[in-house]
Design an enzyme around this catalytic site. Sequence first.
Site, PDB file in Angstrom:
ATOM      1  N   SER A   1       5.112  -6.510  -4.345  1.00 50.86           N
ATOM      2  CA  SER A   1       5.683  -7.092  -5.559  1.00 50.86           C
ATOM      3  C   SER A   1       5.570  -6.064  -6.666  1.00 50.86           C
ATOM      4  CB  SER A   1       4.928  -8.368  -5.951  1.00 50.86           C
ATOM      5  OG  SER A   1       5.301  -8.798  -7.245  1.00 50.86           O
TER       6      SER A   1
ATOM      7  N   TYR B   1      -2.680 -14.011  -8.036  1.00 47.97           N
ATOM      8  CA  TYR B   1      -1.542 -13.444  -7.305  1.00 47.97           C
ATOM      9  C   TYR B   1      -1.496 -11.930  -7.478  1.00 47.97           C
ATOM     10  CZ  TYR B   1       3.245 -12.503  -5.822  1.00 47.97           C
ATOM     11  OH  TYR B   1       4.351 -11.991  -5.182  1.00 47.97           O
TER      12      TYR B   1
END
Length: 235
Positions: free
Chosen positions: A137, A150
């Site tokens: 990501s 996260y």
Amino acid sequence: MTDLTDQVAIVTGASRGIGKAIALLLALQGAKVVSVARSAEELEELNAKTQGLAIPADVADADDAQNVVDETLSRFGRLDILVCNAGVGSFNLLENVEAAEWDRIFDVNVKGTFLMCKAVVPHLKAQKKGHIVGIASDVSKRTFEHGTVYGASKYAQDAMLGSLRKELRPYGVKVSTIYPGMVDTYFNDSHPGSPELEKTHLKPSDIAQAVRYVLEAPPHVVVDELMIHPLTQEW
């Protein structure tokens, strides 16, 4: 360019979103796709299109991860590509995050990547070729409010893949990491297809094309890291 015809590719988190788009595109390019996810019903629907192998599994379970590799080798007799795409996330202030939520996110995003790589690495090293692609990501490279859990999981995944890249390079095995920005998927309980997201979010097909790009690079070309920005959709 590297030909993907008849190469055997395991794709985790393949039942929907980015993973599904990757599985469909690799099958279109001639690869034999092994689709992995927890949803057996959605996998069967996908496998009807890819004509490969569907294996319901939890990538965070060591036995499941090893079974995926064992079944792949039993069916096809070879293994060329692993795409570690399975991922989950939630966004909250640190003091509101329960320990169970931390465990869930790290189990899938970090442990799942670790276990799948651990299961395939001996085979790729022995044959002295192959490719592991991690879907990380853009938050692997930055921090943001509500992203303590996260973001930490994606930093950890990125570091693991970076170290593995150095371990496997002497064996002729490539490790590439892709860093998508915001993608219009089911991630974090969202619902894809909203018109207002078309200009600000990437599509799953954009990430699938990025995976195809790194996999089809000539043998002498190594694409270690590929960032995809959602506003320009350039990579």
